[in-house]
Design a protein around this motif. Structure first.
Motif, PDB file in Angstrom:
ATOM      1  N   PRO A 114       0.816  -1.220   0.000  1.00 33.51           N
ATOM      2  CA  PRO A 114       0.000   0.000   0.000  1.00 33.51           C
ATOM      3  C   PRO A 114       0.848   1.268   0.000  1.00 33.51           C
ATOM      4  O   PRO A 114       2.067   1.219   0.204  1.00 33.51           O
ATOM      5  N   GLU A 115       0.187   2.372  -0.172  1.00 28.72           N
ATOM      6  CA  GLU A 115       0.874   3.658  -0.320  1.00 28.72           C
ATOM      7  C   GLU A 115       1.720   4.022   0.890  1.00 28.72           C
ATOM      8  O   GLU A 115       2.782   4.635   0.760  1.00 28.72           O
ATOM      9  N   ASN A 116       1.267   3.641   2.082  1.00 27.71           N
ATOM     10  CA  ASN A 116       1.983   4.045   3.303  1.00 27.71           C
ATOM     11  C   ASN A 116       3.090   3.072   3.704  1.00 27.71           C
ATOM     12  O   ASN A 116       3.736   3.249   4.737  1.00 27.71           O
ATOM     13  N   PHE A 117       3.327   2.037   2.914  1.00 30.33           N
ATOM     14  CA  PHE A 117       4.340   1.029   3.238  1.00 30.33           C
ATOM     15  C   PHE A 117       5.723   1.561   2.869  1.00 30.33           C
ATOM     16  O   PHE A 117       5.896   2.258   1.870  1.00 30.33           O
ATOM     17  N   ARG A 118       6.734   1.200   3.692  1.00 30.68           N
ATOM     18  CA  ARG A 118       8.094   1.661   3.441  1.00 30.68           C
ATOM     19  C   ARG A 118       9.080   0.490   3.455  1.00 30.68           C
ATOM     20  O   ARG A 118       8.995  -0.420   4.280  1.00 30.68           O
ATOM     21  N   PHE A 119      10.047   0.557   2.530  1.00 28.09           N
ATOM     22  CA  PHE A 119      11.146  -0.403   2.443  1.00 28.09           C
ATOM     23  C   PHE A 119      12.410   0.245   3.012  1.00 28.09           C
ATOM     24  O   PHE A 119      12.698   1.413   2.733  1.00 28.09           O
ATOM     25  N   PHE A 120      13.173  -0.541   3.771  1.00 29.88           N
ATOM     26  CA  PHE A 120      14.433  -0.077   4.358  1.00 29.88           C
ATOM     27  C   PHE A 120      15.563  -0.971   3.832  1.00 29.88           C
ATOM     28  O   PHE A 120      15.976  -1.939   4.487  1.00 29.88           O
ATOM     29  N   PRO A 121      16.067  -0.694   2.631  1.00 28.75           N
ATOM     30  CA  PRO A 121      17.036  -1.599   1.991  1.00 28.75           C
ATOM     31  C   PRO A 121      18.438  -1.497   2.591  1.00 28.75           C
ATOM     32  O   PRO A 121      18.916  -0.420   2.926  1.00 28.75           O
ATOM     33  N   LYS A 122      19.080  -2.652   2.684  1.00 31.53           N
ATOM     34  CA  LYS A 122      20.476  -2.709   3.126  1.00 31.53           C
ATOM     35  C   LYS A 122      21.390  -2.504   1.921  1.00 31.53           C
ATOM     36  O   LYS A 122      21.100  -2.977   0.820  1.00 31.53           O
ATOM     37  N   VAL A 123      22.510  -1.819   2.146  1.00 29.97           N
ATOM     38  CA  VAL A 123      23.469  -1.565   1.071  1.00 29.97           C
ATOM     39  C   VAL A 123      24.091  -2.883   0.609  1.00 29.97           C
ATOM     40  O   VAL A 123      24.428  -3.759   1.415  1.00 29.97           O
ATOM     41  N   TRP A 124      24.250  -3.007  -0.671  1.00 25.95           N
ATOM     42  CA  TRP A 124      24.785  -4.176  -1.360  1.00 25.95           C
ATOM     43  C   TRP A 124      26.143  -4.584  -0.783  1.00 25.95           C
ATOM     44  O   TRP A 124      27.025  -3.748  -0.555  1.00 25.95           O
ATOM     45  N   GLN A 125      26.342  -5.889  -0.545  1.00 24.38           N
ATOM     46  CA  GLN A 125      27.581  -6.396   0.041  1.00 24.38           C
ATOM     47  C   GLN A 125      28.810  -6.146  -0.836  1.00 24.38           C
ATOM     48  O   GLN A 125      29.943  -6.107  -0.336  1.00 24.38           O
ATOM     49  N   GLN A 126      28.615  -5.959  -2.127  1.00 27.22           N
ATOM     50  CA  GLN A 126      29.734  -5.645  -3.013  1.00 27.22           C
ATOM     51  C   GLN A 126      30.430  -4.362  -2.549  1.00 27.22           C
ATOM     52  O   GLN A 126      31.646  -4.231  -2.660  1.00 27.22           O
ATOM     53  N   ILE A 127      29.655  -3.461  -1.998  1.00 27.75           N
ATOM     54  CA  ILE A 127      30.172  -2.169  -1.533  1.00 27.75           C
ATOM     55  C   ILE A 127      30.715  -2.286  -0.111  1.00 27.75           C
ATOM     56  O   ILE A 127      31.833  -1.854   0.175  1.00 27.75           O
ATOM     57  N   SER A 128      29.914  -2.872   0.775  1.00 28.72           N
ATOM     58  CA  SER A 128      30.244  -2.856   2.200  1.00 28.72           C
ATOM     59  C   SER A 128      31.252  -3.921   2.622  1.00 28.72           C
ATOM     60  O   SER A 128      32.142  -3.648   3.431  1.00 28.72           O
ATOM     61  N   HIS A 129      31.135  -5.122   2.081  1.00 30.24           N
ATOM     62  CA  HIS A 129      31.948  -6.232   2.559  1.00 30.24           C
ATOM     63  C   HIS A 129      33.045  -6.651   1.576  1.00 30.24           C
ATOM     64  O   HIS A 129      34.143  -7.000   2.001  1.00 30.24           O
ATOM     65  N   ARG A 130      32.733  -6.649   0.294  1.00 22.91           N
ATOM     66  CA  ARG A 130      33.753  -7.074  -0.684  1.00 22.91           C
ATOM     67  C   ARG A 130      34.736  -5.942  -0.993  1.00 22.91           C
ATOM     68  O   ARG A 130      35.944  -6.131  -0.931  1.00 22.91           O
ATOM     69  N   LYS A 131      34.212  -4.775  -1.299  1.00 23.79           N
ATOM     70  CA  LYS A 131      35.097  -3.639  -1.565  1.00 23.79           C
ATOM     71  C   LYS A 131      35.513  -2.940  -0.268  1.00 23.79           C
ATOM     72  O   LYS A 131      36.482  -2.189  -0.259  1.00 23.79           O
ATOM     73  N   ARG A 132      34.735  -3.155   0.809  1.00 24.63           N
ATOM     74  CA  ARG A 132      35.033  -2.540   2.112  1.00 24.63           C
ATOM     75  C   ARG A 132      35.191  -1.020   1.987  1.00 24.63           C
ATOM     76  O   ARG A 132      36.086  -0.424   2.544  1.00 24.63           O
ATOM     77  N   LEU A 133      34.290  -0.430   1.222  1.00 25.00           N
ATOM     78  CA  LEU A 133      34.253   1.010   0.955  1.00 25.00           C
ATOM     79  C   LEU A 133      35.486   1.515   0.215  1.00 25.00           C
ATOM     80  O   LEU A 133      35.773   2.714   0.206  1.00 25.00           O
ATOM     81  N   ASN A 134      36.192   0.616  -0.450  1.00 26.36           N
ATOM     82  CA  ASN A 134      37.309   1.002  -1.327  1.00 26.36           C
ATOM     83  C   ASN A 134      36.813   1.054  -2.765  1.00 26.36           C
ATOM     84  O   ASN A 134      36.147   0.111  -3.215  1.00 26.36           O
ATOM     85  N   ASP A 135      37.127   2.100  -3.490  1.00 26.20           N
ATOM     86  CA  ASP A 135      36.754   2.180  -4.912  1.00 26.20           C
ATOM     87  C   ASP A 135      35.292   1.754  -5.114  1.00 26.20           C
ATOM     88  O   ASP A 135      34.974   0.942  -5.988  1.00 26.20           O
ATOM     89  N   PHE A 136      34.426   2.321  -4.310  1.00 24.82           N
ATOM     90  CA  PHE A 136      33.021   1.907  -4.277  1.00 24.82           C
ATOM     91  C   PHE A 136      32.136   2.664  -5.266  1.00 24.82           C
ATOM     92  O   PHE A 136      30.998   2.267  -5.508  1.00 24.82           O
TER      93      PHE A 136
END
Length: 296
Positions: A94-116
């Motif tokens: 419905p219109e009032n529903f909200r999604f809270f997405p987690k950041v992709w692991q390619q960015i956070s865990h694999r690249k570890r915020l390097n060259d992201f």
């Protein structure tokens, strides 16, 4: 959710720590009324949430969204979904529903915020499909991502688009063990209006830093599949009532368990008291086909 799980939860002191003194200062500066309150689970899968879905449920997300107003979307950590898939999810809520997405692991865990940068642009091009149904995106960093990587965290925060709200979960103990380091990262988050995620789980009580860096409380509660889960939620309700009186603007509260099966029952218990304490009218999830009202 196995992070922070313990074999004997009855031996854990689950008392919430006192608030960080700067949390009160920040909330008092806000002095605004409560705006958004979203409470949800981490998954909508029928396999995980046993007993929640009525017999004959054809689409789990569609039914889930009739009982909850939000979902902590861990799926986006594992896959960068195409906009076409996200559009299908949007159509079922419905219109009032909200999604809270987690950041992709390619960015956070694999690249570890390097060259992201390239990967983040790719991720954001999909995430923007959520549009007005975006609650808040959250970045979860690995346990071994510590203060020596502060420059990477700074670069990421500087690059992050200001029109998409962001929360960050730091899991390395060193971020909180040293006052100077903690104050550095808290100041960074405050400057960029980033919510400092509080994670309440049995085996990592150090993550209960109780330090808000914006007038938004983003709480990830992990039940231990133990009777103490209910008392812990009651204590959170009492604390949130205090924060509300001080000037809390937004509350995002997500209920997990070490073994995800009855999170809706915990959520129903939490929401019922939250409605009373904050004068809200959030829907209380139904007990499901089992008819249970508590886990134990």
């Amino acid at each position: 959710m196995k992070f922070g799980s313990v074999d004997n939860p009855e031996l854990v002191d689950f008392t919430l720590p006192e608030d960080h003194p700067d949390t009160h200062k920040l909330l008092q500066k806000s002095a605004k009324t409560l705006q958004d309150v979203y409470v949800g689970c981490a998954k909508w899968g029928k396999k995980e949430l046993k007993g929640f879905y009525p017999r004959g449920t054809k689409d789990e997300l569609e039914y889930y969204a009739t009982q909850f107003n939000s979902i902590e979307l861990n799926a986006t950590f594992y896959n960068n979904y195409a906009p076409s898939q996200i559009e299908k999810w949007l159509e079922k809520t419905p219109e009032n529903f909200r999604f809270f997405p987690k950041v992709w692991q390619q960015i956070s865990h694999r690249k570890r915020l390097n060259d992201f940068e390239v990967f983040l642009e790719e991720y954001l091009s999909s995430i923007r499909t959520f549009g007005e149904k975006t609650g808040m995106v959250f970045l979860q960093l690995h346990d071994n991502f510590g203060p020596k990587n502060l420059d990477r965290l700074q670069s990421f925060v500087d690059f992050w688009p200001k029109d998409i709200p962001l929360a960050i979960e730091l899991r390395n103990t060193a971020w909180f063990a040293d006052a100077h380091t903690a104050n550095e990262v808290y100041a960074l988050f405050e400057q960029h209006h980033i919510a400092n995620i509080i994670t309440d789980t049995a085996g990592r009580r150090d993550l209960l830093h109780m330090r808000l860096t914006s007038p938004t409380a983003f709480v990830r509660f992990v039940g231990a599949n133990h009777p103490s889960d209910y008392g812990r939620l009651d204590e959170w309700n009492a604390r949130l009532k205090e924060w509300h009186a001080l000037g809390l603007e937004n509350l995002y509260f997500f209920v997990h368990q070490n073994i995800e099966e009855e999170s809706p029952l915990l959520s129903a218990h939490f929401i019922e008291d939250l409605n009373k304490n904050l004068s809200l009218n959030l829907q209380i999830p139904k007990a499901g086909e089992s008819g249970q009202t508590t886990l134990f």
